[in-house]
Motif scaffolding. Structure first.
Motif, short mmCIF file in Angstrom:
data_model
loop_
_atom_site.label_atom_id
_atom_site.label_comp_id
_atom_site.label_asym_id
_atom_site.label_seq_id
_atom_site.Cartn_x
_atom_site.Cartn_y
_atom_site.Cartn_z
N LEU A 185 0.85 -1.19 0.00
CA LEU A 185 0.00 0.00 0.00
C LEU A 185 0.89 1.24 0.00
O LEU A 185 2.02 1.21 0.50
CB LEU A 185 -0.91 0.00 1.23
N THR A 186 0.38 2.34 -0.54
CA THR A 186 1.16 3.57 -0.61
C THR A 186 0.39 4.72 0.02
O THR A 186 -0.83 4.69 0.14
CB THR A 186 1.48 3.93 -2.08
N VAL A 187 1.13 5.74 0.41
CA VAL A 187 0.54 6.94 1.01
C VAL A 187 -0.13 7.75 -0.10
O VAL A 187 0.50 8.07 -1.11
CB VAL A 187 1.62 7.78 1.71
N GLY A 188 -1.40 8.08 0.09
CA GLY A 188 -2.13 8.79 -0.94
C GLY A 188 -2.82 10.06 -0.47
O GLY A 188 -3.50 10.72 -1.26
N ALA A 189 -2.64 10.42 0.79
CA ALA A 189 -3.32 11.60 1.33
C ALA A 189 -2.55 12.87 0.98
O ALA A 189 -1.33 12.84 0.75
CB ALA A 189 -3.46 11.47 2.84
N ALA A 190 -3.27 13.99 0.96
CA ALA A 190 -2.68 15.31 0.77
C ALA A 190 -2.98 16.15 2.01
O ALA A 190 -3.94 15.87 2.73
CB ALA A 190 -3.26 15.97 -0.48
N PRO A 191 -2.18 17.17 2.30
CA PRO A 191 -2.44 18.01 3.47
C PRO A 191 -3.88 18.52 3.49
O PRO A 191 -4.44 18.85 2.44
CB PRO A 191 -1.44 19.16 3.31
N ASP A 192 -4.48 18.55 4.67
CA ASP A 192 -5.90 18.92 4.76
C ASP A 192 -6.13 20.43 4.81
O ASP A 192 -7.27 20.89 4.91
CB ASP A 192 -6.56 18.24 5.96
N GLY A 193 -5.07 21.20 4.77
CA GLY A 193 -5.22 22.66 4.76
C GLY A 193 -5.23 23.30 6.14
O GLY A 193 -5.19 24.52 6.25
N ILE A 199 -1.44 -1.80 6.54
CA ILE A 199 -2.52 -0.82 6.68
C ILE A 199 -2.19 0.18 7.79
O ILE A 199 -2.34 1.40 7.63
CB ILE A 199 -3.86 -1.52 6.97
N ALA A 200 -1.71 -0.32 8.93
CA ALA A 200 -1.41 0.55 10.07
C ALA A 200 -0.31 1.55 9.75
O ALA A 200 -0.41 2.74 10.07
CB ALA A 200 -1.03 -0.29 11.28
N SER A 201 0.78 1.10 9.12
CA SER A 201 1.88 2.00 8.82
C SER A 201 1.48 3.03 7.77
O SER A 201 1.86 4.20 7.84
CB SER A 201 3.11 1.21 8.37
N THR A 202 0.67 2.60 6.78
CA THR A 202 0.22 3.53 5.75
C THR A 202 -0.76 4.55 6.35
O THR A 202 -0.73 5.74 6.01
CB THR A 202 -0.44 2.77 4.60
N LEU A 203 -1.63 4.09 7.25
CA LEU A 203 -2.57 4.98 7.92
C LEU A 203 -1.81 6.03 8.73
O LEU A 203 -2.13 7.23 8.68
CB LEU A 203 -3.48 4.16 8.83
N ALA A 204 -0.79 5.62 9.47
CA ALA A 204 0.00 6.57 10.26
C ALA A 204 0.68 7.59 9.35
O ALA A 204 0.69 8.79 9.64
CB ALA A 204 1.03 5.82 11.10
N ALA A 205 1.22 7.11 8.23
CA ALA A 205 1.89 8.04 7.30
C ALA A 205 0.88 9.01 6.69
O ALA A 205 1.18 10.21 6.53
CB ALA A 205 2.60 7.24 6.21
N ASN A 206 -0.31 8.53 6.33
CA ASN A 206 -1.35 9.41 5.81
C ASN A 206 -1.74 10.48 6.84
O ASN A 206 -1.92 11.65 6.50
CB ASN A 206 -2.59 8.60 5.44
N GLY A 252 0.07 11.67 9.20
CA GLY A 252 1.17 12.63 9.29
C GLY A 252 1.08 13.68 8.20
O GLY A 252 1.30 14.87 8.44
N VAL A 253 0.75 13.25 6.98
CA VAL A 253 0.61 14.19 5.86
C VAL A 253 -0.60 15.10 6.07
O VAL A 253 -0.53 16.32 5.90
CB VAL A 253 0.47 13.42 4.53
N LEU A 254 -1.73 14.52 6.43
CA LEU A 254 -2.98 15.29 6.60
C LEU A 254 -2.85 16.33 7.70
O LEU A 254 -3.33 17.46 7.55
CB LEU A 254 -4.13 14.33 6.90
N LEU A 284 -7.84 3.73 1.58
CA LEU A 284 -7.24 3.95 2.90
C LEU A 284 -6.96 5.43 3.14
O LEU A 284 -7.10 5.92 4.26
CB LEU A 284 -5.96 3.13 3.03
N ALA A 285 -6.61 6.16 2.08
CA ALA A 285 -6.43 7.60 2.22
C ALA A 285 -7.75 8.26 2.61
O ALA A 285 -7.78 9.21 3.41
CB ALA A 285 -5.90 8.19 0.91
N GLY A 286 -8.87 7.76 2.07
CA GLY A 286 -10.18 8.29 2.44
C GLY A 286 -10.50 8.04 3.90
O GLY A 286 -11.00 8.93 4.61
N MET A 287 -10.21 6.84 4.39
CA MET A 287 -10.41 6.56 5.82
C MET A 287 -9.52 7.45 6.66
O MET A 287 -9.93 7.96 7.72
CB MET A 287 -10.12 5.08 6.11
N SER A 288 -8.30 7.66 6.22
CA SER A 288 -7.36 8.53 6.95
C SER A 288 -7.92 9.94 7.06
O SER A 288 -7.77 10.60 8.11
CB SER A 288 -6.00 8.54 6.25
N ARG A 289 -8.55 10.43 5.99
CA ARG A 289 -9.13 11.78 6.03
C ARG A 289 -10.25 11.86 7.07
O ARG A 289 -10.38 12.86 7.78
CB ARG A 289 -9.65 12.18 4.65
#
Length: 200
Positions: free
Chosen positions: A33-41, A90-97, A99-101, A179-184
């Motif tokens: 899995l890869t990190v796909g989230a962007a900063p939430d502003g 999933i857990a490591s990708t969620l944590a990374a997402n 962090g970005v958000l 997973l990026a959506g769940m992270s958001r």
């Protein structure tokens, strides 16, 4: 006669090599899995976040990709596998997402959580992690957000992502987007809780 026997043995060796080559298994391929989230502003978070645990359904808690072939049938692909245990991935990708958000380097999973005294702890129970080749993936889960000494906040995320392309890499990419959506969803809940804490 000896020459003919040798020629016969040579042909036998060629046929044997060809047969063995035909029986050889295809090479296994591994995906992540890869990190796909962007900063939430929002403003960068001044607090730490730890992903404590992720549980997944037993049916997908295995190295192989599990494809949904019908309401009551799945296919386990022995030659297309996750590169790491899926729950940990999933857990490591969620944590990374997260962090970005949230704009913080202090969003962690695993042993590092013991060293940062997180303000928020996240646990996720994934209830559906389904893959339909060349079609869509589904991710559904319940998550719990805890603040030390405070009340827990729970939420639910249900996401479906269309597979963009063919093959298993496209499936892994679709799961990454889900997973990026769940992270958001989780990051938004953290922002709300942080805002409440700031006004108390």
């Amino acid at each position: 006669m000896i020459k003919a026997a040798r020629q016969g043995m040579s042909w036998l060796a060629v046929l044997l090599v060809a047969a063995l080559a035909g029986c050889a298994s295809p090479p296994s391929r591994f995906y992540t899995l890869t990190v796909g989230a962007a900063p939430d502003g929002g403003a960068p978070a001044a607090y730490a976040v730890a992903v404590d645990s992720v549980t997944i359904p037993a049916i997908v808690d295995r190295p192989q990709f599990v494809l949904q072939k019908g309401p009551n049938r799945v296919l386990l692909d022995e030659f297309n596998r996750w590169a790491a245990p899926l729950a940990a991935n999933i857990a490591s990708t969620l944590a990374a997402n997260l962090g970005v958000l949230l704009g913080t380097p202090r969003a962690v999973f695993g042993p590092l959580a013991a060293n940062i005294q997180p303000a928020y702890r996240v646990s996720v129970d994934v209830q559906r992690f389904e893959s339909v080749a060349d079609e869509a993936v589904t991710l559904e889960g319940v998550w719990l957000l805890r603040r030390p000494g405070g009340e827990a906040t729970s939420g639910r995320s249900a996401l479906r992502e269309t597979v963009q392309g063919e093959g298993y890499e496209a499936l892994a990419a679709a799961h990454s987007r889900a997973l990026a959506g769940m992270s958001r969803d989780i990051a938004a809940a953290i922002r709300v809780e942080a805002g409440r804490s700031a006004t108390r």
